[in-house]
Write a protein that holds these residues in place. Structure first.
Motif, short mmCIF file in Angstrom:
data_model
loop_
_atom_site.label_atom_id
_atom_site.label_comp_id
_atom_site.label_asym_id
_atom_site.label_seq_id
_atom_site.Cartn_x
_atom_site.Cartn_y
_atom_site.Cartn_z
N THR A 1 -64.46 -48.82 -56.54
CA THR A 1 -64.36 -50.26 -56.79
C THR A 1 -63.38 -50.98 -55.88
O THR A 1 -63.45 -52.20 -55.76
N TYR A 2 -62.50 -50.25 -55.22
CA TYR A 2 -61.55 -50.89 -54.32
C TYR A 2 -62.24 -51.59 -53.16
O TYR A 2 -61.66 -52.47 -52.52
N VAL A 3 -63.49 -51.22 -52.87
CA VAL A 3 -64.19 -51.85 -51.74
C VAL A 3 -64.38 -53.35 -51.96
O VAL A 3 -64.62 -54.08 -51.00
N GLU A 4 -64.26 -53.80 -53.20
CA GLU A 4 -64.38 -55.23 -53.50
C GLU A 4 -63.29 -56.03 -52.79
O GLU A 4 -63.45 -57.23 -52.55
N ASP A 5 -62.18 -55.38 -52.47
CA ASP A 5 -61.06 -56.06 -51.82
C ASP A 5 -61.20 -56.16 -50.30
O ASP A 5 -60.35 -56.75 -49.64
N PHE A 6 -62.24 -55.55 -49.74
CA PHE A 6 -62.38 -55.47 -48.29
C PHE A 6 -63.75 -55.98 -47.84
O PHE A 6 -64.72 -55.92 -48.58
N SER A 7 -63.81 -56.40 -46.59
CA SER A 7 -65.09 -56.80 -46.00
C SER A 7 -65.87 -55.55 -45.60
O SER A 7 -65.31 -54.44 -45.52
N ASP A 8 -67.15 -55.76 -45.30
CA ASP A 8 -67.97 -54.63 -44.84
C ASP A 8 -67.38 -54.02 -43.57
O ASP A 8 -67.33 -52.80 -43.43
N GLY A 9 -66.96 -54.87 -42.67
CA GLY A 9 -66.38 -54.39 -41.41
C GLY A 9 -65.11 -53.59 -41.62
O GLY A 9 -64.89 -52.58 -40.94
N SER A 10 -64.30 -54.00 -42.56
CA SER A 10 -63.06 -53.26 -42.85
C SER A 10 -63.36 -51.89 -43.43
O SER A 10 -62.72 -50.90 -43.05
N ILE A 11 -64.35 -51.81 -44.29
CA ILE A 11 -64.73 -50.52 -44.87
C ILE A 11 -65.24 -49.59 -43.78
O ILE A 11 -64.89 -48.41 -43.73
N LYS A 12 -66.07 -50.12 -42.88
CA LYS A 12 -66.59 -49.31 -41.77
C LYS A 12 -65.44 -48.86 -40.86
O LYS A 12 -65.42 -47.71 -40.41
N ALA A 13 -64.48 -49.73 -40.60
CA ALA A 13 -63.34 -49.38 -39.75
C ALA A 13 -62.50 -48.28 -40.39
O ALA A 13 -62.06 -47.35 -39.70
N ILE A 14 -62.28 -48.37 -41.68
CA ILE A 14 -61.55 -47.31 -42.39
C ILE A 14 -62.32 -46.00 -42.29
O ILE A 14 -61.74 -44.93 -42.04
N GLY A 15 -63.63 -46.07 -42.47
CA GLY A 15 -64.46 -44.87 -42.35
C GLY A 15 -64.36 -44.24 -40.98
O GLY A 15 -64.21 -43.01 -40.85
N TRP A 16 -64.44 -45.06 -39.93
CA TRP A 16 -64.33 -44.51 -38.57
C TRP A 16 -62.94 -43.95 -38.31
O TRP A 16 -62.80 -42.93 -37.62
N ALA A 17 -61.91 -44.58 -38.85
CA ALA A 17 -60.55 -44.05 -38.70
C ALA A 17 -60.45 -42.67 -39.35
O ALA A 17 -59.82 -41.75 -38.80
N GLU A 18 -61.08 -42.52 -40.52
CA GLU A 18 -61.06 -41.22 -41.20
C GLU A 18 -61.84 -40.17 -40.41
O GLU A 18 -61.39 -39.02 -40.29
N ILE A 19 -62.98 -40.54 -39.85
CA ILE A 19 -63.77 -39.60 -39.06
C ILE A 19 -63.00 -39.18 -37.81
O ILE A 19 -62.92 -37.99 -37.49
#
Length: 121
Positions: free
Chosen positions: A37-55
């Motif tokens: 549910t924390y994704v509600e606090d972020f934009s789609d782009g921010s979520i993708k950026a966090i994902g790429w940072a983790e990868i």
């Protein structure tokens, strides 16, 4: 200690690859349906950026150890993942959610970075 550091690196890489790919490959709505549910606090782009940072962090804690002269990137990747997890702990605690997993992953990442500084490769 080298074996323990490798075990930690492999566990971190696996955890962050799974987490990163789930963020990159799923929509924000799909992640929210899965309980993130924390994704509600972020934009789609921010979520993708966090994902790429983790990868990239997951790749960074394993691959550079095998490339001569680039071992220092393991340390950088480990500390960078620690910073990402500090952000995760802050977001989850602000939202009143459990943050134990983020705290443990962050601590392991920092331990890996310090361990590679102290004990080498």
């Amino acid at each position: 200690m080298h074996i323990a550091l490798w075990v930690i690196a492999v566990l971190l890489a696996g955890a962050f690859l799974v987490a990163g790919f789930s963020k990159v490959m799923s929509t924000r709505a799909a992640l929210a349906e899965k309980g993130l549910t924390y994704v509600e606090d972020f934009s789609d782009g921010s979520i993708k950026a966090i994902g790429w940072a983790e990868i990239l962090g997951a790749i960074g804690v394993i691959l550079p150890a095998f490339v001569g002269g680039l071992q220092w990137l393991v340390i950088v990747a480990a500390f960078a993942l620690g910073v990402v997890m500090i952000g995760a702990v802050a977001v989850h605690s602000r939202r009143g959610e459990k943050y134990t997993t983020a705290l443990v992953l962050g601590a392991l990442a920092v331990f890996l970075g310090v361990g590679r500084i102290v004990f080498g490769f």
